[in-house]
Motif scaffolding. Sequence first.
Motif, PDB file in Angstrom:
ATOM      1  N   GLY A   1      -6.236  61.165 -21.478  1.00  0.00           N
ATOM      2  CA  GLY A   1      -6.455  62.104 -20.398  1.00  0.00           C
ATOM      3  C   GLY A   1      -7.015  63.442 -20.836  1.00  0.00           C
ATOM      4  O   GLY A   1      -6.998  63.797 -22.022  1.00  0.00           O
ATOM      5  N   TYR A   2      -7.494  64.177 -19.843  1.00  0.00           N
ATOM      6  CA  TYR A   2      -7.941  65.551 -20.032  1.00  0.00           C
ATOM      7  C   TYR A   2      -7.650  66.302 -18.743  1.00  0.00           C
ATOM      8  O   TYR A   2      -7.675  65.715 -17.657  1.00  0.00           O
ATOM      9  N   PRO A   3      -7.349  67.593 -18.813  1.00  0.00           N
ATOM     10  CA  PRO A   3      -7.062  68.361 -17.595  1.00  0.00           C
ATOM     11  C   PRO A   3      -8.345  68.789 -16.884  1.00  0.00           C
ATOM     12  O   PRO A   3      -9.370  69.032 -17.528  1.00  0.00           O
TER      13      PRO A   3
ATOM     14  N   VAL B   1      -6.173  64.033 -15.796  1.00  0.00           N
ATOM     15  CA  VAL B   1      -4.745  63.960 -15.486  1.00  0.00           C
ATOM     16  C   VAL B   1      -4.275  65.350 -15.079  1.00  0.00           C
ATOM     17  O   VAL B   1      -4.924  66.352 -15.383  1.00  0.00           O
ATOM     18  N   PRO B   2      -3.130  65.453 -14.396  1.00  0.00           N
ATOM     19  CA  PRO B   2      -2.642  66.776 -13.957  1.00  0.00           C
ATOM     20  C   PRO B   2      -2.376  67.706 -15.140  1.00  0.00           C
ATOM     21  O   PRO B   2      -1.924  67.263 -16.201  1.00  0.00           O
ATOM     22  N   GLN B   3      -2.657  68.973 -14.934  1.00  0.00           N
ATOM     23  CA  GLN B   3      -2.405  69.981 -15.964  1.00  0.00           C
ATOM     24  C   GLN B   3      -0.950  69.957 -16.417  1.00  0.00           C
ATOM     25  O   GLN B   3      -0.646  70.225 -17.586  1.00  0.00           O
ATOM     26  N   GLU B   4      -0.036  69.620 -15.505  1.00  0.00           N
ATOM     27  CA  GLU B   4       1.385  69.606 -15.819  1.00  0.00           C
ATOM     28  C   GLU B   4       1.737  68.559 -16.873  1.00  0.00           C
ATOM     29  O   GLU B   4       2.819  68.614 -17.471  1.00  0.00           O
TER      30      GLU B   4
ATOM     31  N   GLN C   1      -1.662  75.390 -19.240  1.00  0.00           N
ATOM     32  CA  GLN C   1      -2.585  76.490 -18.925  1.00  0.00           C
ATOM     33  C   GLN C   1      -3.609  76.676 -20.029  1.00  0.00           C
ATOM     34  O   GLN C   1      -4.793  76.920 -19.770  1.00  0.00           O
ATOM     35  N   ILE C   2      -3.177  76.547 -21.274  1.00  0.00           N
ATOM     36  CA  ILE C   2      -4.081  76.715 -22.413  1.00  0.00           C
ATOM     37  C   ILE C   2      -5.030  75.520 -22.505  1.00  0.00           C
ATOM     38  O   ILE C   2      -6.232  75.686 -22.745  1.00  0.00           O
ATOM     39  N   PHE C   3      -4.490  74.313 -22.297  1.00  0.00           N
ATOM     40  CA  PHE C   3      -5.315  73.112 -22.375  1.00  0.00           C
ATOM     41  C   PHE C   3      -6.457  73.146 -21.353  1.00  0.00           C
ATOM     42  O   PHE C   3      -7.529  72.614 -21.606  1.00  0.00           O
ATOM     43  N   ALA C   4      -6.216  73.748 -20.200  1.00  0.00           N
ATOM     44  CA  ALA C   4      -7.197  73.743 -19.116  1.00  0.00           C
ATOM     45  C   ALA C   4      -8.264  74.831 -19.267  1.00  0.00           C
ATOM     46  O   ALA C   4      -9.266  74.813 -18.550  1.00  0.00           O
TER      47      ALA C   4
END
Length: 293
Positions: free
Chosen positions: A186-188, A248-251, A258-261
């Motif tokens: 996945g990725y945000p 996939v969801p940021q959660e 938050q950083i990943f997104a």
Amino acid sequence: MRVFVTGGTGLIGSAVVAELLGAGHTVLALARSDASASAVRAAGAEPVRGALADLDVLRDGAARADGVVHLAFANDFSSAEAVAKAVAEEGAALGALGEELVGSDRPLVTSSGTPLAVGRASTEADPIPTEGPVGGRGRTVMGVLDLASRGVRSSAVRLPRTVHNEGTGGFAGLLTGIARKSGVSGYPGDGTQRWPAVHALDAAVLFRLALEQAPAGTAWHAVADEGDAVRDIAAVIGRRLGLPVESVPQETYGPLGQIFAADQPSSSAHTRQALGWEPKHPGLLEDLENIQP
């Protein structure tokens, strides 16, 4: 130079220890277990038994050395509380190391992260964040750089979101681990956000150059790849693991969501010009081909 290293058996730290020894330095390395002590000896360094929370051990290690490289961090991102605990532990450790070096003009090189600059690649001149999930690390690093006014040749090597070697490490490594557990690579968001990266062996060279050359109070960027799109990273992971690739969801990423997104490319142009650093090892997307199903 006799160098005290914390975190010397990790992915980055083991590369730094090898780089220092290969350049003719001697190394004392913090070791919190028998296994770590054995690894330090096998590398050709001298173990200093203790953990990052053992401040007296850290002070003694710094007192015995001509310079210090700090790399240890708990790396527990399982919850916001775990991250806060790790940040506080590191802050106390760097406080102890810095105080031991005050007035000595000896080098203290710490690790940091590359900052976010909206709409462009961040540079060495950009400030690191002091708020947010890991803002405490930023405040600690600023305190280390401020030691320049107290007779410490302090510097910070800012590491990108992924420091990799043989397909493992960093945020890309976290994506791989989550993919193995969830069955989805996945990725945000839309995955167009970019993450900078560097091979651990190239980062190790920059830590050595900072130890040997960096003026007091300076920051440097260990960035080889300015920014790979996260969906491209996820695509390689998915192909290597035989898994579907999708948003996939940021959660999904907990306190790091938050950083990943965030889109966070970064430049190392100044570092390359000023210190003569030139990455030579494979980039992230090529290195991820080493992932085993």
